[in-house]
Design an enzyme around this catalytic site. Structure first.
Site, PDB file in Angstrom:
ATOM      1  N   HIS A 163       0.865  -1.189   0.000  1.00  0.00           N
ATOM      2  CA  HIS A 163       0.000   0.000   0.000  1.00  0.00           C
ATOM      3  C   HIS A 163       0.892   1.225   0.000  1.00  0.00           C
ATOM      4  O   HIS A 163       1.321   1.721   1.053  1.00  0.00           O
ATOM      5  CB  HIS A 163      -0.929  -0.031   1.222  1.00  0.00           C
ATOM      6  CG  HIS A 163      -1.932   1.087   1.230  1.00  0.00           C
ATOM      7  ND1 HIS A 163      -3.103   1.022   1.941  1.00  0.00           N
ATOM      8  CD2 HIS A 163      -1.943   2.300   0.617  1.00  0.00           C
ATOM      9  CE1 HIS A 163      -3.796   2.138   1.771  1.00  0.00           C
ATOM     10  NE2 HIS A 163      -3.095   2.935   0.972  1.00  0.00           N
ATOM     11  N   HIS A 183       1.502   4.843  -2.417  1.00  0.00           N
ATOM     12  CA  HIS A 183       1.216   5.738  -3.546  1.00  0.00           C
ATOM     13  C   HIS A 183       2.534   6.372  -3.965  1.00  0.00           C
ATOM     14  O   HIS A 183       3.147   7.094  -3.166  1.00  0.00           O
ATOM     15  CB  HIS A 183       0.214   6.813  -3.132  1.00  0.00           C
ATOM     16  CG  HIS A 183      -1.078   6.256  -2.605  1.00  0.00           C
ATOM     17  ND1 HIS A 183      -2.182   6.046  -3.399  1.00  0.00           N
ATOM     18  CD2 HIS A 183      -1.422   5.822  -1.365  1.00  0.00           C
ATOM     19  CE1 HIS A 183      -3.173   5.536  -2.670  1.00  0.00           C
ATOM     20  NE2 HIS A 183      -2.733   5.383  -1.429  1.00  0.00           N
ATOM     21  N   HIS A 208      -9.274   1.165  -1.859  1.00  0.00           N
ATOM     22  CA  HIS A 208      -9.341   1.770  -0.529  1.00  0.00           C
ATOM     23  C   HIS A 208     -10.790   1.656  -0.044  1.00  0.00           C
ATOM     24  O   HIS A 208     -11.724   1.984  -0.797  1.00  0.00           O
ATOM     25  CB  HIS A 208      -8.988   3.256  -0.597  1.00  0.00           C
ATOM     26  CG  HIS A 208      -7.521   3.538  -0.744  1.00  0.00           C
ATOM     27  ND1 HIS A 208      -6.755   2.996  -1.736  1.00  0.00           N
ATOM     28  CD2 HIS A 208      -6.687   4.327  -0.007  1.00  0.00           C
ATOM     29  CE1 HIS A 208      -5.509   3.430  -1.613  1.00  0.00           C
ATOM     30  NE2 HIS A 208      -5.442   4.252  -0.570  1.00  0.00           N
ATOM     31  N   GLU A 233     -11.363   3.617   5.235  1.00  0.00           N
ATOM     32  CA  GLU A 233     -10.298   4.487   5.773  1.00  0.00           C
ATOM     33  C   GLU A 233     -10.997   5.574   6.597  1.00  0.00           C
ATOM     34  O   GLU A 233     -10.847   5.648   7.804  1.00  0.00           O
ATOM     35  CB  GLU A 233      -9.474   5.094   4.631  1.00  0.00           C
ATOM     36  CG  GLU A 233      -8.377   6.060   5.106  1.00  0.00           C
ATOM     37  CD  GLU A 233      -7.623   6.741   3.957  1.00  0.00           C
ATOM     38  OE1 GLU A 233      -8.125   6.733   2.811  1.00  0.00           O
ATOM     39  OE2 GLU A 233      -6.525   7.299   4.228  1.00  0.00           O
TER      40      GLU A 233
HETATM   41  N1  ADE Z   1      -4.331   8.904  -2.308  1.00  0.00           N
HETATM   42  C1  ADE Z   1      -3.112   8.952  -1.773  1.00  0.00           C
HETATM   43  N2  ADE Z   1      -3.151   8.595  -0.490  1.00  0.00           N
HETATM   44  C2  ADE Z   1      -4.434   8.288  -0.199  1.00  0.00           C
HETATM   45  C3  ADE Z   1      -5.119   7.845   0.959  1.00  0.00           C
HETATM   46  N3  ADE Z   1      -4.499   7.635   2.119  1.00  0.00           N
HETATM   47  N4  ADE Z   1      -6.447   7.649   0.872  1.00  0.00           N
HETATM   48  C4  ADE Z   1      -7.095   7.861  -0.261  1.00  0.00           C
HETATM   49  N5  ADE Z   1      -6.497   8.275  -1.371  1.00  0.00           N
HETATM   50  C5  ADE Z   1      -5.177   8.497  -1.348  1.00  0.00           C
HETATM   51 ZN    ZN Z   2      -3.644   4.785   0.298  1.00  0.00          ZN
END
Ligand code: ADE
Ligand code: ZN
Length: 328
Positions: A10, A12, A190, A193
């Site tokens: 996970h 980005h 995702h 969250e």
């Molecule tokens: N894009 C980058 N980080 C993210 C996150 N934690 N939650 C949703 N979208 C994202």
């Molecule tokens: Zn993320």
């Protein structure tokens, strides 16, 4: 014990853009930012919630313009990840965030892929690339971008779903995920969250994802937890991210150890390490000091990360053997 082999699942790529690199690329590309120096930029890294982070995350992407910029960001991440014990990384990137700024798809994909191609030799890190789609933009746009990625033979192994979660439920992207599945791609999203536990259920049942990114809000629903345990659904949990974005008050309150002990298939990851205070090793060290993560729990997190990856069986076995050797 600090450097067990791990799979980073996970992450980005644009979230690895360290303030120093933001400023360097701004100079290189003559991009004007509202910060005079690294310290001023760093001072902006205080977030109230996911949206306040996303605003800065997308704004900083303005400095990414050329193949070389994407390559430099990717190379910097892999070098740092290798020092954290990462031996395999499934890396998300946000193609739409660059397309809407006028950066062509091939610049983004070729810049990233040129570095991933030699990552095993250069850093000892195998990689897969995941195209993440922005859930606060229209599904038709995502479908178009997916088609363009596939038509170009972009080296993507899967798709993901990210950006502003609340109010953008998984069901809005049913056609996108169906098309990606038909194309033989892996599916992650995702969910849970900031959004409710029902988004986790819908990501599984409507989108058919193989892995849930975050998923911490699942704990609000005991029946869902029982299902996630029974099905051993992989959940990629990011403790420093959850605290930075105030999904959890403090690390001492973070549910990841409870999740592990309840039998959930969780692993720990870094999300956007340049923004949230650290990489995989920093997340693990922080859990050690705030939640007393034991050696045995750390080994389980490492094993779960490898088992939850999209690696072929032989490479998984190789990494599991390395974990066993490192923890003996
Ligand atoms: N894009 C980058 N980080 C993210 C996150 N934690 N939650 C949703 N979208 C994202
Ligand atoms: Zn993320």
């Amino acid at each position: 014990m600090t450097h067990l082999p791990f799979a980073e699942l996970h992450l980005h790529l644009e979230g690895t853009l360290e303030p120093e690199l933001v400023m360097e690329l701004a100079r290189r590309n003559d991009v004007t930012l509202p910060y005079r120096d690294v310290e001023e930029l760093r001072a902006a890294y205080a977030f109230r919630d996911l949206q306040s982070f996303l605003d800065l995350y997308y704004a900083n992407m303005a400095v990414l313009r050329t193949r070389q910029d994407f390559a430099d960001m990717t190379a910097a991440y892999l070098a740092r990840a290798a020092t954290a014990g990462v031996r395999h990384a499934e890396i998300m990137f946000d193609p739409q965030a660059h397309l809407v700024r006028g950066v062509p798809l091939e610049v983004v994909v070729e810049g990233i892929a040129s570095v991933l191609a030699t990552s095993e030799d250069d850093h000892g890190v195998s990689t897969l690339l995941i195209a993440a789609f922005l859930r606060d933009r229209p599904e038709d746009e995502a479908l178009d971008v997916l088609d363009r990625l596939l038509a170009r033979g972009a080296p993507i192994a899967g798709i993901g779903l990210d950006s502003a979660e609340v109010g953008n439920p998984p069901a809005r992207f049913a056609r996108l995920f169906a098309r990606a599945r038909e194309a033989g791609l892996h599916l992650v999203a995702h969910a849970g969250e900031e959004g409710p536990a029902s988004y986790v259920t819908d990501a599984l049942d409507v989108l058919g994802v193989e892995r849930i990114d975050h998923g911490i809000r699942s704990l609000d629903d005991d029946a869902l937890v029982a299902r996630l345990v029974a099905e051993q659904v992989p959940m990629t949990v990011c403790p420093l991210s959850n605290v930075a974005l105030r999904a959890v008050d403090t690390l001492a309150d973070h549910p990841v150890v409870e999740m592990l002990e309840r039998g959930l298939n969780v692993s720990v990851h870094s999300d956007d390490p340049a923004y949230f205070g650290g990489y995989l090793d920093d997340n693990l060290d922080a859990l050690g000091s705030s939640l007393g993560l034991t050696r045995e729990q750390r080994i389980r997190l490492a094993e779960n990360s490898v088992r939850s990856s999209f690696l072929p069986a032989d490479r998984r076995e190789e990494l599991l053997a390395q974990i066993a050797a490192a923890s003996a």
